[in-house]
Design a protein around this motif. Structure first.
Motif, PDB file in Angstrom:
ATOM      1  N   PHE A 275      -6.143  66.173 104.365  1.00 40.10           N
ATOM      2  CA  PHE A 275      -4.681  66.158 104.431  1.00 40.10           C
ATOM      3  C   PHE A 275      -4.077  66.429 103.051  1.00 40.10           C
ATOM      4  O   PHE A 275      -3.158  67.250 102.907  1.00 40.10           O
ATOM      5  CB  PHE A 275      -4.181  64.799 104.932  1.00 40.10           C
ATOM      6  CG  PHE A 275      -4.593  64.461 106.328  1.00 40.10           C
ATOM      7  CD1 PHE A 275      -5.093  65.426 107.184  1.00 40.10           C
ATOM      8  CD2 PHE A 275      -4.490  63.155 106.790  1.00 40.10           C
ATOM      9  CE1 PHE A 275      -5.483  65.113 108.478  1.00 40.10           C
ATOM     10  CE2 PHE A 275      -4.872  62.830 108.080  1.00 40.10           C
ATOM     11  CZ  PHE A 275      -5.373  63.814 108.919  1.00 40.10           C
ATOM     12  N   ALA A 276      -4.604  65.733 102.037  1.00 39.56           N
ATOM     13  CA  ALA A 276      -4.043  65.860 100.684  1.00 39.56           C
ATOM     14  C   ALA A 276      -4.229  67.271 100.140  1.00 39.56           C
ATOM     15  O   ALA A 276      -3.308  67.849  99.545  1.00 39.56           O
ATOM     16  CB  ALA A 276      -4.695  64.838  99.754  1.00 39.56           C
ATOM     17  N   LEU A 277      -5.424  67.844 100.349  1.00 37.63           N
ATOM     18  CA  LEU A 277      -5.676  69.203  99.852  1.00 37.63           C
ATOM     19  C   LEU A 277      -4.771  70.212 100.555  1.00 37.63           C
ATOM     20  O   LEU A 277      -4.239  71.131  99.932  1.00 37.63           O
ATOM     21  CB  LEU A 277      -7.147  69.568 100.057  1.00 37.63           C
ATOM     22  CG  LEU A 277      -8.153  68.867  99.147  1.00 37.63           C
ATOM     23  CD1 LEU A 277      -9.581  69.205  99.583  1.00 37.63           C
ATOM     24  CD2 LEU A 277      -7.950  69.271  97.691  1.00 37.63           C
ATOM     25  N   ALA A 278      -4.612  70.066 101.875  1.00 37.54           N
ATOM     26  CA  ALA A 278      -3.789  71.017 102.623  1.00 37.54           C
ATOM     27  C   ALA A 278      -2.324  70.959 102.192  1.00 37.54           C
ATOM     28  O   ALA A 278      -1.621  71.973 102.225  1.00 37.54           O
ATOM     29  CB  ALA A 278      -3.901  70.736 104.124  1.00 37.54           C
ATOM     30  N   ARG A 279      -1.867  69.803 101.764  1.00 38.82           N
ATOM     31  CA  ARG A 279      -0.459  69.651 101.390  1.00 38.82           C
ATOM     32  C   ARG A 279      -0.171  70.101  99.966  1.00 38.82           C
ATOM     33  O   ARG A 279       0.940  70.529  99.670  1.00 38.82           O
ATOM     34  CB  ARG A 279      -0.026  68.197 101.583  1.00 38.82           C
ATOM     35  CG  ARG A 279       0.146  67.836 103.054  1.00 38.82           C
ATOM     36  CD  ARG A 279       0.720  66.436 103.228  1.00 38.82           C
ATOM     37  NE  ARG A 279       1.073  66.203 104.630  1.00 38.82           N
ATOM     38  CZ  ARG A 279       2.231  66.537 105.187  1.00 38.82           C
ATOM     39  NH1 ARG A 279       3.152  67.151 104.458  1.00 38.82           N
ATOM     40  NH2 ARG A 279       2.474  66.280 106.457  1.00 38.82           N
ATOM     41  N   VAL A 280      -1.157  70.007  99.066  1.00 38.40           N
ATOM     42  CA  VAL A 280      -0.890  70.397  97.674  1.00 38.40           C
ATOM     43  C   VAL A 280      -1.314  71.837  97.384  1.00 38.40           C
ATOM     44  O   VAL A 280      -0.918  72.400  96.363  1.00 38.40           O
ATOM     45  CB  VAL A 280      -1.606  69.449  96.684  1.00 38.40           C
ATOM     46  CG1 VAL A 280      -1.122  68.019  96.866  1.00 38.40           C
ATOM     47  CG2 VAL A 280      -3.122  69.522  96.819  1.00 38.40           C
ATOM     48  N   LEU A 281      -2.122  72.443  98.278  1.00 35.85           N
ATOM     49  CA  LEU A 281      -2.602  73.809  98.046  1.00 35.85           C
ATOM     50  C   LEU A 281      -1.964  74.766  99.036  1.00 35.85           C
ATOM     51  O   LEU A 281      -1.531  74.369 100.126  1.00 35.85           O
ATOM     52  CB  LEU A 281      -4.127  73.873  98.176  1.00 35.85           C
ATOM     53  CG  LEU A 281      -4.946  73.014  97.191  1.00 35.85           C
ATOM     54  CD1 LEU A 281      -6.437  73.114  97.535  1.00 35.85           C
ATOM     55  CD2 LEU A 281      -4.703  73.447  95.759  1.00 35.85           C
ATOM     56  N   SER A 282      -1.938  76.038  98.681  1.00 31.31           N
ATOM     57  CA  SER A 282      -1.496  77.075  99.612  1.00 31.31           C
ATOM     58  C   SER A 282      -2.549  77.254 100.701  1.00 31.31           C
ATOM     59  O   SER A 282      -3.709  76.856 100.519  1.00 31.31           O
ATOM     60  CB  SER A 282      -1.305  78.398  98.862  1.00 31.31           C
ATOM     61  OG  SER A 282      -2.562  78.885  98.406  1.00 31.31           O
ATOM     62  N   PRO A 283      -2.198  77.826 101.869  1.00 31.73           N
ATOM     63  CA  PRO A 283      -3.198  78.039 102.915  1.00 31.73           C
ATOM     64  C   PRO A 283      -4.424  78.817 102.439  1.00 31.73           C
ATOM     65  O   PRO A 283      -5.554  78.493 102.835  1.00 31.73           O
ATOM     66  CB  PRO A 283      -2.422  78.817 103.985  1.00 31.73           C
ATOM     67  CG  PRO A 283      -1.007  78.365 103.816  1.00 31.73           C
ATOM     68  CD  PRO A 283      -0.837  78.179 102.334  1.00 31.73           C
ATOM     69  N   ALA A 284      -4.237  79.835 101.586  1.00 30.30           N
ATOM     70  CA  ALA A 284      -5.378  80.602 101.087  1.00 30.30           C
ATOM     71  C   ALA A 284      -6.255  79.743 100.177  1.00 30.30           C
ATOM     72  O   ALA A 284      -7.489  79.761 100.280  1.00 30.30           O
ATOM     73  CB  ALA A 284      -4.895  81.845 100.344  1.00 30.30           C
ATOM     74  N   ASP A 285      -5.637  78.988  99.256  1.00 28.43           N
ATOM     75  CA  ASP A 285      -6.405  78.109  98.365  1.00 28.43           C
ATOM     76  C   ASP A 285      -7.107  77.000  99.147  1.00 28.43           C
ATOM     77  O   ASP A 285      -8.229  76.602  98.812  1.00 28.43           O
ATOM     78  CB  ASP A 285      -5.485  77.495  97.309  1.00 28.43           C
ATOM     79  CG  ASP A 285      -5.399  78.351  96.057  1.00 28.43           C
ATOM     80  OD1 ASP A 285      -5.963  79.465  96.078  1.00 28.43           O
ATOM     81  OD2 ASP A 285      -4.760  77.931  95.078  1.00 28.43           O
ATOM     82  N   PHE A 286      -6.447  76.495 100.181  1.00 30.78           N
ATOM     83  CA  PHE A 286      -7.076  75.470 101.013  1.00 30.78           C
ATOM     84  C   PHE A 286      -8.305  76.039 101.731  1.00 30.78           C
ATOM     85  O   PHE A 286      -9.311  75.350 101.904  1.00 30.78           O
ATOM     86  CB  PHE A 286      -6.080  74.921 102.030  1.00 30.78           C
ATOM     87  CG  PHE A 286      -6.666  73.889 102.960  1.00 30.78           C
ATOM     88  CD1 PHE A 286      -7.153  72.688 102.468  1.00 30.78           C
ATOM     89  CD2 PHE A 286      -6.727  74.124 104.327  1.00 30.78           C
ATOM     90  CE1 PHE A 286      -7.700  71.739 103.324  1.00 30.78           C
ATOM     91  CE2 PHE A 286      -7.265  73.185 105.186  1.00 30.78           C
ATOM     92  CZ  PHE A 286      -7.750  71.990 104.682  1.00 30.78           C
ATOM     93  N   GLY A 287      -8.233  77.309 102.121  1.00 31.49           N
ATOM     94  CA  GLY A 287      -9.381  77.950 102.735  1.00 31.49           C
ATOM     95  C   GLY A 287     -10.559  78.048 101.782  1.00 31.49           C
ATOM     96  O   GLY A 287     -11.711  77.797 102.153  1.00 31.49           O
TER      97      GLY A 287
END
Length: 411
Positions: free
Chosen positions: A33-45
């Motif tokens: 959850f934390a990574l998805a909220r602080v990163l862009s969708p591409a960076d989260f991927g």
């Protein structure tokens, strides 16, 4: 009063084991959850791809450290423990380097090595605490790391996936104190009893290589698929698949906790010379499989109905359009496969488990090839479901044959 105290002792182990796995599952959910909220969708991927490498390492740790230690309880000496742990880190780094060469040629990302070392420290501490039945400490430390993910990532607001993963690695380092403080409880005490033998590196590796290979076949369909999509030109698909699998984590960890709690007793009763003990083992295992299947299906239905709302609440508006229809059937198949694995471990048949896993991975690969390119996360979920369904069918057939042959041999 004696009856109540006895009941409390019997229930205390599984209750604490499930509570610990629920907390650990929550920590991994909160990390996603934390990574998805602080990163862009591409960076989260991309971050999801690196965490998929860590999930490969988790397979090695469970097969070469965790399961052998739970079965044997003690290491032969301290050097054996450190060498076994070092081999897990070495194999994980080799796998990571192979992926780096293939996915990012000429760009060595040191953050991956930091993740591997940090997570191994964390998992070793958990294995030692679990072997020592220190469930309260397990629960407390699990809650602390979960809070750490949310607080640190939320406060630092990392600008890239590299910074975010480096912060995650640093949060694991304090668990080295738990490793150093609890190692003495899992080293064979001297003088040792005649019927007690400590776990050696050779035994750990002999057990682990087949078990890890069978788990690796399953990882191909989960973490490996995230790695594939996250390393592609459309890295966002890897993040979407990561979200799908993240919703399955609570069920996975709870069933794993129950399976590992039952494993020593099932293994002992399965090989017992007394028919009553073998029948009890069969009843316990059958009940566990049926319970796991029902729980997994119930969780799947709930997620299928509430998923579209939960994904926005947990991961943000960027993921509103996700398709949750596979949750109505896929989690039940996945949960059934996880429960069936416990039977193979109890019967000490890692080779048979490996064969079933290979068949599932081949079916998954064939379904992925048939999907064509580019492959979306929903096509990957369908291929994953086919792979686990074929694996479960073969596992049920093999266990039926194994139990029947075992009964005829005893007769």
């Amino acid at each position: 009063m004696k009856r109540l105290s006895g009941l409390a002792r019997r229930l205390g182990g599984p209750v604490f084991a499930v509570a610990d796995q629920c907390i650990y599952s929550a920590s991994q959910l909160l990390l996603s959850f934390a990574l998805a909220r602080v990163l862009s969708p591409a960076d989260f991927g991309v971050a999801s791809a690196f965490l998929a490498v860590v999930s490969f390492q988790y397979i090695l740790h469970m097969a070469m450290v965790h399961e052998p230690l739970l079965i044997r309880r003690y290491y032969a000496d301290r050097s054996t423990a450190w060498l076994a742990w070092a081999l897990v880190v070495l194999f994980s780094l080799l796998g990571y380097l192979a992926w780096q060469v293939a996915a990012f040629p000429g760009q060595l990302q040191c953050v991956g090595a930091a993740l591997i070392v940090g997570y191994e420290i964390f998992w070793i501490s958990r294995s030692l605490l679990l072997a020592g039945r220190r469930y309260v400490v397990l629960c407390v430390t699990g809650a602390l790391i979960a809070a750490g993910y949310v607080v640190v990532l939320g406060a630092e607001r990392p600008a890239s996936w590299r910074e975010a993963l480096l912060l995650v690695s640093v949060l694991q380092i304090p668990f080295l104190l738990l490793v150093l403080g609890n190692l003495k409880h899992t080293v064979l005490p001297l003088p040792a009893a005649r019927d007690v033998q400590g776990l050696t590196v050779r035994e750990s590796m002999a057990y682990g290589w087949k078990a890890s290979l069978s788990q690796f076949m399953s990882w191909i369909m989960t973490g490996g698929a995230i790695l594939l999509l996250g390393s592609s030109a459309d890295a966002e698909q890897g993040g979407l698949l990561k979200i799908y699998i993240t919703f399955l984590l609570p069920m996975q960890y709870v069933l794993s906790a129950l399976g590992y709690y039952l494993l020593p007793q099932l293994a002992a009763n399965w090989k017992s010379a007394q028919e009553a003990q073998r029948k009890k083992s069969l009843r316990d295992f059958t009940g566990f499989v049926l319970l796991g299947f029902v729980v997994a299906e119930a969780v799947g239905v709930v997620l299928g109905l509430l998923g579209p709302r939960l994904v926005v609440l947990a991961f943000g508006e960027n993921y509103r359009g996700m398709d949750f229809s596979p949750f109505f059937y896929a989690p039940a198949i996945f949960g059934l496969t996880m429960c069936l694995r416990t039977g193979f471990r109890a019967a000490s048949r890692p080779g048979a488990l490996l064969l079933c896993s290979v068949v599932g991975a081949v079916v998954f690969a064939a379904a992925m090839l048939a999907a064509g390119t580019p492959v979306s996360y929903i096509q990957t979920v369908h291929a994953m479901t086919w792979g686990f369904a074929c694996m479960a069918a073969l596992m049920i057939a093999w266990l039926f044959f194994l139990m029947r042959a075992n009964g005829e041999q005893r007769a």
